[in-house]
Design a protein around this motif. Structure first.
Motif, PDB file in Angstrom:
ATOM      1  N   UNK A   1       9.722   3.063  -8.679  1.00 51.88           N
ATOM      2  CA  UNK A   1       9.283   4.419  -8.355  1.00 51.88           C
ATOM      3  C   UNK A   1       7.947   4.365  -7.635  1.00 51.88           C
ATOM      4  N   UNK A   2       7.674   5.380  -6.834  1.00 50.02           N
ATOM      5  CA  UNK A   2       6.427   5.436  -6.066  1.00 50.02           C
ATOM      6  C   UNK A   2       5.196   5.304  -6.967  1.00 50.02           C
ATOM      7  N   UNK A   3       5.227   5.970  -8.119  1.00 51.92           N
ATOM      8  CA  UNK A   3       4.086   5.920  -9.025  1.00 51.92           C
ATOM      9  C   UNK A   3       3.786   4.523  -9.534  1.00 51.92           C
ATOM     10  N   UNK A   4       4.795   3.661  -9.555  1.00 49.57           N
ATOM     11  CA  UNK A   4       4.590   2.291 -10.023  1.00 49.57           C
ATOM     12  C   UNK A   4       3.643   1.537  -9.093  1.00 49.57           C
ATOM     13  N   UNK A   5       3.704   1.862  -7.813  1.00 54.48           N
ATOM     14  CA  UNK A   5       2.779   1.219  -6.867  1.00 54.48           C
ATOM     15  C   UNK A   5       1.344   1.488  -7.297  1.00 54.48           C
ATOM     16  N   UNK A   6       1.035   2.756  -7.584  1.00 59.58           N
ATOM     17  CA  UNK A   6      -0.338   3.129  -7.916  1.00 59.58           C
ATOM     18  C   UNK A   6      -0.767   2.592  -9.283  1.00 59.58           C
ATOM     19  N   UNK A   7       0.189   2.274 -10.131  1.00 65.13           N
ATOM     20  CA  UNK A   7      -0.138   1.644 -11.408  1.00 65.13           C
ATOM     21  C   UNK A   7      -0.723   0.253 -11.168  1.00 65.13           C
ATOM     22  N   UNK A   8      -0.189  -0.436 -10.163  1.00 64.20           N
ATOM     23  CA  UNK A   8      -0.633  -1.800  -9.877  1.00 64.20           C
ATOM     24  C   UNK A   8      -1.742  -1.860  -8.822  1.00 64.20           C
ATOM     25  N   UNK A   9      -1.716  -0.932  -7.872  1.00 67.55           N
ATOM     26  CA  UNK A   9      -2.690  -0.920  -6.785  1.00 67.55           C
ATOM     27  C   UNK A   9      -3.193   0.510  -6.588  1.00 67.55           C
ATOM     28  N   UNK A  10      -4.437   0.805  -6.945  1.00 61.23           N
ATOM     29  CA  UNK A  10      -4.942   2.181  -6.821  1.00 61.23           C
ATOM     30  C   UNK A  10      -4.815   2.748  -5.405  1.00 61.23           C
ATOM     31  N   UNK A  11      -4.962   1.886  -4.390  1.00 56.24           N
ATOM     32  CA  UNK A  11      -4.839   2.320  -3.000  1.00 56.24           C
ATOM     33  C   UNK A  11      -4.174   1.196  -2.195  1.00 56.24           C
ATOM     34  N   UNK A  12      -3.775   1.516  -0.976  1.00 58.94           N
ATOM     35  CA  UNK A  12      -3.242   0.486  -0.077  1.00 58.94           C
ATOM     36  C   UNK A  12      -4.325  -0.532   0.245  1.00 58.94           C
ATOM     37  N   UNK A  13      -5.565  -0.062   0.305  1.00 56.72           N
ATOM     38  CA  UNK A  13      -6.668  -0.960   0.609  1.00 56.72           C
ATOM     39  C   UNK A  13      -6.802  -2.075  -0.428  1.00 56.72           C
ATOM     40  N   UNK A  14      -6.443  -1.773  -1.677  1.00 60.65           N
ATOM     41  CA  UNK A  14      -6.524  -2.801  -2.715  1.00 60.65           C
ATOM     42  C   UNK A  14      -5.565  -3.955  -2.435  1.00 60.65           C
TER      43      UNK A  14
ATOM     44  N   UNK B   1      -5.376 -15.739  10.875  1.00 60.77           N
ATOM     45  CA  UNK B   1      -4.702 -14.795  11.782  1.00 60.77           C
ATOM     46  C   UNK B   1      -3.270 -15.239  12.041  1.00 60.77           C
ATOM     47  N   UNK B   2      -3.072 -16.530  12.218  1.00 60.36           N
ATOM     48  CA  UNK B   2      -1.719 -17.047  12.455  1.00 60.36           C
ATOM     49  C   UNK B   2      -0.836 -16.857  11.229  1.00 60.36           C
ATOM     50  N   UNK B   3      -1.422 -17.016  10.049  1.00 57.31           N
ATOM     51  CA  UNK B   3      -0.639 -16.856   8.821  1.00 57.31           C
ATOM     52  C   UNK B   3      -0.298 -15.396   8.550  1.00 57.31           C
ATOM     53  N   UNK B   4      -1.245 -14.509   8.782  1.00 50.90           N
ATOM     54  CA  UNK B   4      -1.088 -13.105   8.404  1.00 50.90           C
ATOM     55  C   UNK B   4      -0.476 -12.250   9.508  1.00 50.90           C
ATOM     56  N   UNK B   5      -0.645 -12.663  10.736  1.00 48.87           N
ATOM     57  CA  UNK B   5      -0.238 -11.822  11.854  1.00 48.87           C
ATOM     58  C   UNK B   5      -1.410 -10.981  12.327  1.00 48.87           C
ATOM     59  N   UNK B   6      -1.374 -10.602  13.602  1.00 47.01           N
ATOM     60  CA  UNK B   6      -2.508  -9.917  14.221  1.00 47.01           C
ATOM     61  C   UNK B   6      -2.816  -8.578  13.561  1.00 47.01           C
ATOM     62  N   UNK B   7      -1.789  -7.823  13.167  1.00 45.29           N
ATOM     63  CA  UNK B   7      -2.008  -6.479  12.619  1.00 45.29           C
ATOM     64  C   UNK B   7      -2.724  -6.530  11.277  1.00 45.29           C
TER      65      UNK B   7
ATOM     66  N   UNK C   1       4.592  -6.671   3.860  1.00 45.94           N
ATOM     67  CA  UNK C   1       5.605  -6.550   4.921  1.00 45.94           C
ATOM     68  C   UNK C   1       5.481  -5.214   5.648  1.00 45.94           C
ATOM     69  N   UNK C   2       5.239  -4.143   4.898  1.00 46.15           N
ATOM     70  CA  UNK C   2       5.085  -2.811   5.493  1.00 46.15           C
ATOM     71  C   UNK C   2       3.838  -2.753   6.378  1.00 46.15           C
ATOM     72  N   UNK C   3       2.751  -3.361   5.913  1.00 43.11           N
ATOM     73  CA  UNK C   3       1.523  -3.357   6.693  1.00 43.11           C
ATOM     74  C   UNK C   3       1.642  -4.247   7.931  1.00 43.11           C
ATOM     75  N   UNK C   4       2.375  -5.321   7.810  1.00 43.25           N
ATOM     76  CA  UNK C   4       2.599  -6.196   8.960  1.00 43.25           C
ATOM     77  C   UNK C   4       3.337  -5.443  10.066  1.00 43.25           C
ATOM     78  N   UNK C   5       4.278  -4.604   9.655  1.00 40.58           N
ATOM     79  CA  UNK C   5       5.087  -3.864  10.631  1.00 40.58           C
ATOM     80  C   UNK C   5       4.385  -2.627  11.169  1.00 40.58           C
ATOM     81  N   UNK C   6       3.675  -1.898  10.297  1.00 41.28           N
ATOM     82  CA  UNK C   6       3.140  -0.597  10.697  1.00 41.28           C
ATOM     83  C   UNK C   6       1.619  -0.494  10.693  1.00 41.28           C
ATOM     84  N   UNK C   7       0.927  -1.469  10.103  1.00 42.09           N
ATOM     85  CA  UNK C   7      -0.517  -1.372   9.972  1.00 42.09           C
ATOM     86  C   UNK C   7      -0.892  -0.638   8.702  1.00 42.09           C
ATOM     87  N   UNK C   8      -2.144  -0.794   8.289  1.00 39.42           N
ATOM     88  CA  UNK C   8      -2.615  -0.197   7.039  1.00 39.42           C
ATOM     89  C   UNK C   8      -2.502   1.326   7.046  1.00 39.42           C
ATOM     90  N   UNK C   9      -2.998   1.958   8.085  1.00 31.98           N
ATOM     91  CA  UNK C   9      -3.046   3.425   8.118  1.00 31.98           C
ATOM     92  C   UNK C   9      -1.661   4.047   8.046  1.00 31.98           C
TER      93      UNK C   9
END
Length: 202
Positions: free
Chosen positions: A57-70, A109-115, A35-43
């Motif tokens: 917590x923020x650290x929990x994100x990195x426990x599951x996904x090392x980077x946003x790219x993952x 593209x239709x499912x994910x959105x252009x961004x 949802x965040x990437x759909x609204x703002x893009x990856x970067x």
């Protein structure tokens, strides 16, 4: 009477509960990140905002996904699995099957959105893309290699050509076209025709 002992299955049951919670947390983070990437893009996607939306917590994100790219890699793999499923009954010659593949990718593209679609394609040409070595990690590439191999068995494509290299060449060119915004069906059909002519027996 001595203390009551829990059944021997209890530890695995507790482990099952923990695993279920871990999976549920990961799913919440994945959806919040998408949802965040759909609204703002990856970067520009904010990991703190993702964690807050998921209630962790923020650290929990990195426990599951090392980077946003993952996260995007997982989005891509899910889409590839879906596309391969849609193409399971695809029939016709090499040009026909590859054309169906292209149109299925455009439906993503239709499912994910252009961004998200743009960022997912752009990740193929980014040094930030996580390294993946196994062909099985790329369901679409694996499907394409099988299609080309079948064309070789039918003597439409020379046996001495490397099916994996041909598949990689086709997808790399296609993703480059789509990443630049070239989504015109006629242009993409011409791309498929050009590649197929280059593969076919002469």
């Amino acid at each position: 009477m001595g203390p009551t002992r829990l059944p021997s299955a209890a530890p695995s049951s507790g482990g099952g509960v923990r695993e279920a919670r871990r999976r549920e947390t990961r799913a919440r983070l994945f959806e919040a990140a998408l949802a965040e990437m759909t609204q703002h893009g990856l970067a520009a996607a904010d990991v703190s905002a993702i964690a807050t939306a998921a209630g962790v917590a923020r650290g929990t994100f990195y426990f599951h996904f090392p980077t946003k790219e993952h996260v995007l890699i997982e989005v891509e793999r899910n889409e590839e699995i879906r596309i391969v499923g849609e193409l399971a009954d695809a029939v016709g010659d090499l040009w026909s099957v590859l054309s169906q593949l292209v149109h299925q990718i455009l439906r993503a593209k239709s499912r994910l959105g252009a961004t998200v679609f743009r960022d997912m394609l752009g990740l193929h040409f980014s040094s930030a893309r996580p390294i993946e070595d196994e062909l099985a990690q790329h369901p679409l590439a694996e499907f394409l290699v099988d299609v080309i191999t079948q064309a070789q068995n039918a003597r439409q494509v020379p046996q001495e050509l490397n099916a994996e290299e041909l598949g990689t060449f086709f997808l790399t060119g296609l993703f480059a076209l789509l990443a630049t915004g070239a989504h015109d069906p006629e242009l993409l059909d011409r791309y498929v025709s050009t590649i197929v002519k280059g593969m076919e027996m002469r």
